[in-house]
Design a protein around this motif. Structure first.
Motif, PDB file in Angstrom:
ATOM      1  N   PHE A 196     -15.187  88.395  22.750  1.00 15.87           N
ATOM      2  CA  PHE A 196     -13.614  88.298  22.547  1.00 15.87           C
ATOM      3  C   PHE A 196     -13.358  86.780  23.012  1.00 15.87           C
ATOM      4  CE2 PHE A 196      -9.646  88.565  24.570  1.00 15.87           C
ATOM      5  CZ  PHE A 196      -8.941  89.161  23.634  1.00 15.87           C
ATOM      6  N   ALA A 254      -4.519  89.737  24.826  1.00 19.12           N
ATOM      7  CA  ALA A 254      -4.570  91.103  25.419  1.00 19.12           C
ATOM      8  C   ALA A 254      -3.048  91.741  25.207  1.00 19.12           C
ATOM      9  CB  ALA A 254      -4.879  90.879  26.579  1.00 19.12           C
ATOM     10  N   THR A 303      -5.488  97.056  22.340  1.00 18.10           N
ATOM     11  CA  THR A 303      -5.961  96.394  23.468  1.00 18.10           C
ATOM     12  C   THR A 303      -5.888  94.931  23.460  1.00 18.10           C
ATOM     13  OG1 THR A 303      -8.375  96.680  23.042  1.00 18.10           O
ATOM     14  CG2 THR A 303      -7.056  98.313  24.507  1.00 18.10           C
ATOM     15  N   ALA A 304      -5.914  94.505  22.001  1.00 16.09           N
ATOM     16  CA  ALA A 304      -5.810  92.783  21.908  1.00 16.09           C
ATOM     17  C   ALA A 304      -5.609  92.958  20.393  1.00 16.09           C
ATOM     18  CB  ALA A 304      -7.132  92.418  22.209  1.00 16.09           C
ATOM     19  N   THR A 305      -5.020  91.619  19.976  1.00 24.12           N
ATOM     20  CA  THR A 305      -4.976  90.982  18.506  1.00 24.12           C
ATOM     21  C   THR A 305      -5.463  89.626  18.548  1.00 24.12           C
ATOM     22  OG1 THR A 305      -2.598  90.243  19.093  1.00 24.12           O
ATOM     23  CG2 THR A 305      -2.814  92.422  18.241  1.00 24.12           C
ATOM     24  N   HIS A 306      -5.952  89.413  17.628  1.00 21.80           N
ATOM     25  CA  HIS A 306      -6.402  87.620  17.344  1.00 21.80           C
ATOM     26  C   HIS A 306      -6.163  87.531  15.612  1.00 21.80           C
ATOM     27  CE1 HIS A 306     -10.389  89.213  15.490  1.00 21.80           C
ATOM     28  NE2 HIS A 306     -10.196  90.386  16.413  1.00 21.80           N
ATOM     29  N   SER A 314      -5.167  96.978  28.332  1.00 19.00           N
ATOM     30  CA  SER A 314      -6.308  95.899  28.624  1.00 19.00           C
ATOM     31  C   SER A 314      -7.215  96.395  29.795  1.00 19.00           C
ATOM     32  CB  SER A 314      -5.739  94.668  29.052  1.00 19.00           C
ATOM     33  OG  SER A 314      -4.871  94.763  30.174  1.00 19.00           O
ATOM     34  N   GLY A 325      -6.768  85.163  20.470  1.00 19.28           N
ATOM     35  CA  GLY A 325      -6.824  86.387  21.086  1.00 19.28           C
ATOM     36  C   GLY A 325      -5.880  86.599  22.061  1.00 19.28           C
TER      37      GLY A 325
END
Length: 258
Positions: A146, A154, A229-232, A158, A152
């Motif tokens: 991560f 959150a 829970t996250a994006t990137h 998370s 990235g």
């Protein structure tokens, strides 16, 4: 509305005889996302504005030429399509050169991993209609992965990153269902197999990355209680391709009860 299935489906472990059909599934399953990604990209207000501006520039520079206006606008659309194509083709080639190059060694010879195929019973004959892989990960491996993601961020949930023990978890890859067999519960059977495997292995959660144009995959994850829970924006392609295509990658996770 999904039609009732009259077929019997089963999930079994991968065998070397499955390789050729699964390679075809994998290529088709990845590259089919190019067009949805392109249409989603082209419909973004920013890109519509740019396309109109470029077309107008072509019209003016061409001396009130509608042909040149169309040519300039088409060039912009072609660039966006190229970006989308390169993102998914690059992803496909990356995996074909790594774990998919030797499924037996990458998955079946490692007790932490698993690779399964879905079969349909068609008039007394079995037919491979889907595939799925899960790779066991350790807590530190996840953190390092991560940290390497560009862009990235959150999101809600998370707390899923905080695992008990050593943070071992399963990461799901390569879920593909052949087009004629979709909406017949095959994807749900494969997903349940992945969750059962994680529970048997003692993993605390199951995670996967899914790109924003993959709406069917996102819906399936939500059906099973996964949360983002996250994006990137790291698509493993040129960073500018991802920016122009406006493709984000979402990390979806689900806690696995012990």
């Amino acid at each position: 509305m999904a039609q009732k299935s009259n077929f019997h489906f089963s999930i079994r472990e991968y065998t070397p005889s499955d390789r050729l059909v699964l390679m075809s599934f994998f290529r088709d399953g990845i590259m089919e996302h190019v067009y949805p990604a392109f249409f989603k990209t082209m419909s973004h207000p920013d890109h519509i504005g740019i396309a109109l501006s470029i077309s107008m520039a072509g019209y003016v520079l061409g001396g009130s030429s509608y042909f040149q206006a169309l040519l300039f606008g088409s060039a912009w659309a072609g660039l966006l399509y190229y970006c989308c194509h390169e993102i998914y083709e690059g992803y496909m080639m990356r995996w074909l050169c790594t774990d998919m190059a030797d499924i037996q060694t990458s998955y079946l010879e490692n007790p932490d991993n698993g690779f399964w195929v879905a079969e349909a019973d068609v008039k007394g004959r079995t037919k491979v209609v889907g595939m799925l892989a899960v790779m066991g990960k350790r807590g530190m491996e996840e953190a390092e992965r991560f940290d390497d993601l560009n862009g990235g961020v959150a999101a809600g949930g998370s707390e899923f990153f905080q695992d008990a023990g050593d943070g071992s978890h399963g990461e799901m890859f390569h879920m593909v269902v052949a087009f004629p067999w979709r909406r017949k519960n095959v994807g749900s059977l494969l997903m349940q197999k992945a969750l059962d495997f994680c529970k048997e292995q003692g993993y605390t959660r199951l995670v996967l990355d899914v790109s924003s144009p993959q709406t069917a995959a996102i819906s399936l994850c939500q059906k099973f209680g996964f949360v983002k829970t996250a994006t990137h924006s790291n698509t493993h392609a040129n960073r500018w391709f991802s920016k122009l295509a406006r493709i984000n990658v979402m990390r979806m996770e689900k806690c696995v009860s012990s």
